[in-house]
Design an enzyme around this catalytic site. Structure first.
Site, short mmCIF file in Angstrom:
data_model
loop_
_atom_site.label_atom_id
_atom_site.label_comp_id
_atom_site.label_asym_id
_atom_site.label_seq_id
_atom_site.Cartn_x
_atom_site.Cartn_y
_atom_site.Cartn_z
N ASP A 48 1.53 -1.42 0.12
CA ASP A 48 0.10 0.47 -0.02
C ASP A 48 1.10 1.40 0.40
O ASP A 48 1.66 1.37 0.69
CB ASP A 48 -0.89 0.08 1.26
CG ASP A 48 -2.02 0.89 1.29
OD1 ASP A 48 -1.59 1.91 0.18
OD2 ASP A 48 -3.03 0.78 1.89
N GLY A 70 -1.79 4.43 -7.76
CA GLY A 70 -2.80 4.97 -6.58
C GLY A 70 -3.62 5.14 -7.14
O GLY A 70 -4.45 3.77 -8.85
N TYR A 133 -8.62 14.20 -8.36
CA TYR A 133 -7.93 13.41 -9.51
C TYR A 133 -6.90 14.40 -10.26
O TYR A 133 -5.76 13.42 -10.12
CB TYR A 133 -8.53 12.37 -9.84
CG TYR A 133 -7.63 11.80 -11.40
CD1 TYR A 133 -6.57 10.63 -10.99
CD2 TYR A 133 -8.05 11.67 -12.48
CE1 TYR A 133 -6.13 10.00 -11.70
CE2 TYR A 133 -7.10 11.05 -13.43
CZ TYR A 133 -5.98 9.80 -13.07
OH TYR A 133 -5.36 9.53 -14.19
C1 15L Z 1 -7.26 8.99 -16.46
O1 15L Z 1 -6.58 9.66 -16.69
C2 15L Z 1 -8.08 7.46 -15.63
O2 15L Z 1 -6.62 6.66 -15.21
C3 15L Z 1 -8.59 6.90 -17.28
O3 15L Z 1 -9.12 5.95 -16.20
C4 15L Z 1 -9.42 7.46 -18.17
O4 15L Z 1 -11.00 7.98 -17.50
C5 15L Z 1 -8.38 8.05 -18.92
O5 15L Z 1 -7.97 9.51 -17.46
C6 15L Z 1 -8.88 9.40 -19.57
O6 15L Z 1 -9.66 10.74 -19.88
O7 15L Z 1 -9.99 9.13 -21.03
#
Ligand code: 15L
Length: 266
Positions: A48, A70, A133
């Site tokens: 983790d 992550g 995020y």
């Molecule tokens: C990302 O950063 C994500 O990790 C992925 O799950 C998708 O959502 C991707 O972007 C995206 O923008 O399609």
């Protein structure tokens, strides 16, 4: 080189570990859960990222890290904080203390998700994250810059678009990256002698692209795949999706419309 891939059980990790295997015979894998297709000749350690002592252990004896670990989607502050803020800081700190030379950090297009689709952007624009995020990925880029400038770690941040075998809708025609092209970028980050701190966009050779990726090309990146070859299929899939008036304006798509209320009247 002895490589560590964090987040090895995820979508990108599962694809990359196969693609990188030929180039780097010694790869250590980590994640919170074991990859379901782990082979007997692969070394896996469950960790983790929020646990610094454990992170420190898996970085020992490693030359280069591909940090994919992550939370890879939108999430609550608790989740993002633990996995992508504390976890990411732990990773860079442990890498430095263990004498790791290079880190390739999986950043994301969501660092710049609030740029409008009609704007072409390079890697030097101000970050405009579209979610907690996206903020956590901007944080990771900043931590990477700190360890590069202060401690000489060689850091490459890849603002990854959409990693799939083909683009799955209209937005992805602009941001798609074929796993093989991503592996090429990762290898530049792990091997190119002139890397200090660099940001690349993780996209294939997309005619509809929104990003100026000349910085990656400067280091020899030659994407081999084009989203345009899948246009008809992607647009047919797009036609089945519900309209998203906010998401469709911005590069980050639904990450922008989620929780969005900037247009409300005060
Ligand atoms: C990302 O950063 C994500 O990790 C992925 O799950 C998708 O959502 C991707 O972007 C995206 O923008 O399609």
């Amino acid at each position: 080189m002895h490589i560590l891939i964090t987040g090895a059980a995820g979508n990108i990790g599962t694809r990359l570990r196969k693609l990188l295997k030929g180039a780097y015979p010694r790869i250590r894998l980590s994640d919170v859960r074991s990859p379901t297709d782990l082979r007997s000749d692969e070394e896996f350690i469950a960790v983790d990222l929020a646990d610094y002592e454990k992170v420190k252990k898996i970085t020992e004896g490693i030359d280069g890290i591909v940090h994919l670990g992550g939370h890879a989607r939108r999430g609550s502050w608790d989740t993002i904080h633990k996995s992508n803020i504390i976890g990411c800081y732990n990773l860079f700190e442990a890498a430095y203390r263990s004498g790791v030379k290079r880190v390739v950090f999986a950043s994301s297009n969501h660092v710049v998700g609030f740029y409008p689709r009609e704007r072409k952007i390079g890697v030097d624009v101000t970050v405009r994250p579209d979610s907690r995020y996206g903020v956590s990925k901007a944080f990771g880029e900043a931590v990477g810059a700190l360890y590069a400038d202060k401690h000489g770690l060689r850091v490459t941040c890849i603002r990854i678009g959409s990693v799939k075998d083909k683009p799955i809708d209209q937005r992805r025609l602009s941001i798609w990256i074929k796993p093989e092209d991503l592996a090429q970028l990762v290898r530049i980050g792990l091997e190119h002698p002139d890397i200090r701190f660099e940001i690349f966009y993780g996209s294939s050779n997309n005619e509809a692209g929104w990003w100026d990726n000349s910085n990656a090309r400067r280091f020899g990146y030659h994407p081999e795949f084009r989203s345009e070859d899948f246009r008809a299929e992607a647009m047919a899939a797009q036609a089945k999706l519900p309209p998203d008036p906010i998401g469709d304006r911005f590069q980050g798509g639904s990450f922008c419309s989620d929780e969005y209320d900037a247009d409300r009247k005060w």
